[in-house]
Design a protein around this motif. Structure first.
Motif, PDB file in Angstrom:
ATOM      1  N   PRO A  51     -50.184  69.143 -25.605  1.00 49.93           N
ATOM      2  CA  PRO A  51     -50.263  68.661 -24.222  1.00 49.93           C
ATOM      3  C   PRO A  51     -50.870  67.270 -24.050  1.00 49.93           C
ATOM      4  O   PRO A  51     -51.033  66.827 -22.923  1.00 49.93           O
ATOM      5  CB  PRO A  51     -51.130  69.719 -23.549  1.00 49.93           C
ATOM      6  N   SER A  52     -51.253  66.585 -25.139  1.00 50.11           N
ATOM      7  CA  SER A  52     -51.637  65.183 -24.988  1.00 50.11           C
ATOM      8  C   SER A  52     -50.362  64.380 -24.724  1.00 50.11           C
ATOM      9  O   SER A  52     -49.273  64.953 -24.636  1.00 50.11           O
ATOM     10  CB  SER A  52     -52.368  64.684 -26.234  1.00 50.11           C
ATOM     11  N   TYR A  53     -50.478  63.076 -24.583  1.00 49.35           N
ATOM     12  CA  TYR A  53     -49.297  62.323 -24.172  1.00 49.35           C
ATOM     13  C   TYR A  53     -48.835  61.359 -25.251  1.00 49.35           C
ATOM     14  O   TYR A  53     -49.565  61.045 -26.200  1.00 49.35           O
ATOM     15  CB  TYR A  53     -49.565  61.577 -22.861  1.00 49.35           C
ATOM     16  N   PRO A  78     -46.019  62.204 -20.196  1.00 50.88           N
ATOM     17  CA  PRO A  78     -47.415  62.052 -19.793  1.00 50.88           C
ATOM     18  C   PRO A  78     -48.270  63.209 -20.286  1.00 50.88           C
ATOM     19  O   PRO A  78     -47.765  64.202 -20.830  1.00 50.88           O
ATOM     20  CB  PRO A  78     -47.333  62.050 -18.267  1.00 50.88           C
ATOM     21  N   ARG A  79     -49.553  63.083 -20.074  1.00 51.27           N
ATOM     22  CA  ARG A  79     -50.502  64.143 -20.411  1.00 51.27           C
ATOM     23  C   ARG A  79     -50.267  65.344 -19.502  1.00 51.27           C
ATOM     24  O   ARG A  79     -50.104  65.210 -18.295  1.00 51.27           O
ATOM     25  CB  ARG A  79     -51.923  63.613 -20.236  1.00 51.27           C
ATOM     26  N   ASP A  80     -50.290  66.535 -20.089  1.00 46.60           N
ATOM     27  CA  ASP A  80     -50.112  67.773 -19.332  1.00 46.60           C
ATOM     28  C   ASP A  80     -51.485  68.263 -18.880  1.00 46.60           C
ATOM     29  O   ASP A  80     -52.107  69.117 -19.514  1.00 46.60           O
ATOM     30  CB  ASP A  80     -49.408  68.817 -20.197  1.00 46.60           C
ATOM     31  N   ASN A  81     -51.963  67.718 -17.773  1.00 49.56           N
ATOM     32  CA  ASN A  81     -53.304  68.046 -17.300  1.00 49.56           C
ATOM     33  C   ASN A  81     -53.462  69.527 -17.010  1.00 49.56           C
ATOM     34  O   ASN A  81     -54.529  70.105 -17.233  1.00 49.56           O
ATOM     35  CB  ASN A  81     -53.640  67.227 -16.058  1.00 49.56           C
ATOM     36  N   ALA A  82     -52.415  70.153 -16.501  1.00 45.11           N
ATOM     37  CA  ALA A  82     -52.482  71.581 -16.171  1.00 45.11           C
ATOM     38  C   ALA A  82     -52.778  72.411 -17.407  1.00 45.11           C
ATOM     39  O   ALA A  82     -53.497  73.423 -17.339  1.00 45.11           O
ATOM     40  CB  ALA A  82     -51.182  72.037 -15.515  1.00 45.11           C
ATOM     41  N   ALA A  83     -52.236  72.010 -18.547  1.00 51.60           N
ATOM     42  CA  ALA A  83     -52.455  72.766 -19.783  1.00 51.60           C
ATOM     43  C   ALA A  83     -53.919  72.713 -20.207  1.00 51.60           C
ATOM     44  O   ALA A  83     -54.469  73.706 -20.701  1.00 51.60           O
ATOM     45  CB  ALA A  83     -51.568  72.219 -20.897  1.00 51.60           C
TER      46      ALA A  83
END
Length: 286
Positions: free
Chosen positions: A231-233, A239-244
């Motif tokens: 989930p990094s970008y 993009p970064r998967d902030n929700a993860a």
């Protein structure tokens, strides 16, 4: 000369039980796919090295694969602590974990010393800091020219380093754009190295030669894994998967929930799953 392989082949050939290993990335291009393949192959007794251990190291530690962690700062970025790391340190679950904590400056200098073939790194640091009282690998030396007291730490020389990048060409030269942490130094310091990339291209036409961070002769294995940093970008790809990252805090807070998640999302799937995970992020970014 870099060898082009599948991810399972690259991990099987380069990562062994008992190895010291760096899965390096600094917020950006974190090699999650490689670490997950190490989980699937059941590696044990690893010494993990990284400047900023985050979610993927929480997973490796929680799976009982790690005997020691050499690091500077550990946390779920933007969220909080690493719950599986804390459980291992405080409760020895699923096994005791030895920790060797440093500053960012010490880790960066130690990687650079390893890349240069030096036995230790010497730098200004740790003056007035309490970390040296609990880490016997933080020492001091006197400069023979000025008499100044300087900090010294052992060079970092992993058995194997894993990084993720945007592109490799057909020769195995590696292109990294965006934030670069110590990926280059980690690869140069390591005895073996595996680079996963978003895509393999014929050449880097139109790209400045300085963007080629690692030439092919520095790399053991190159693997194409689209989405391999999720989930990094990966700049230019997703993009970064902030929700993860937010969800991980809930998952990792319970041992049973953690084990169930790892079974469903890592052990039961292959590296191709990463491409499907980043597709919604790519669409949303358009």
């Amino acid at each position: 000369m870099a060898k082009f392989q599948s991810l399972s082949e690259a991990v099987a050939e380069n990562l062994k039980d008992g190895d010291s290993v760096a899965f390096e990335g600094f917020t950006h291009l974190i090699p999650h796919a490689s670490a997950h393949e190490a989980v699937r192959q059941g590696r044990r007794d690893l010494t993990l090295i990284r400047m900023t251990p985050d979610v993927v190291y929480d997973q490796l530690i929680g799976m009982g694969m790690v005997k020691k962690l050499v690091f500077s700062y550990a946390g779920n970025p933007g969220v909080g602590l690493l719950r599986r790391l804390r459980d291992a340190v405080e409760n020895q679950w699923p096994r005791p974990l030895e920790v060797e904590e440093h500053s960012h400056a010490a880790m960066a200098n130690a990687y650079e010393a390893g890349a240069a073939g030096l036995p230790c790194a010497v730098f200004r640091g740790y003056k007035g800091a309490g970390l040296k009282d609990v880490n016997p690998n933080i020492r001091s030396v006197t400069c023979p020219f000025t008499g100044e007291e300087l900090a010294a730490v052992p060079a970092i020389r992993p058995d194997v380093a894993f990084i993720h990048a945007q592109k490799a060409d057909r020769k195995g030269n590696v292109l990294i754009e965006g934030i670069v942490g110590v990926q280059k130094e980690a690869v140069l310091a390591a005895r073996r190295s595996v680079v996963t990339v978003e895509e393999i291209v014929e050449s880097f036409e139109g790209v400045h030669p300085n963007a080629c961070i690692l030439p092919h002769w520095t790399i053991t294995s190159v693997v194409q894994v689209a989405g391999g940093a999720h989930p990094s970008y990966a700049q230019g790809y997703y993009p970064r998967d902030n929700a993860a990252y937010l969800e991980w805090d809930k998952i990792a807070s319970d041992r049973g929930a953690f084990q169930a998640w790892m079974e469903e999302n890592v052990l039961a799937v292959g590296p191709e799953i990463f491409a499907t995970r980043v597709a919604p992020l790519q669409e949303a970014a358009r």
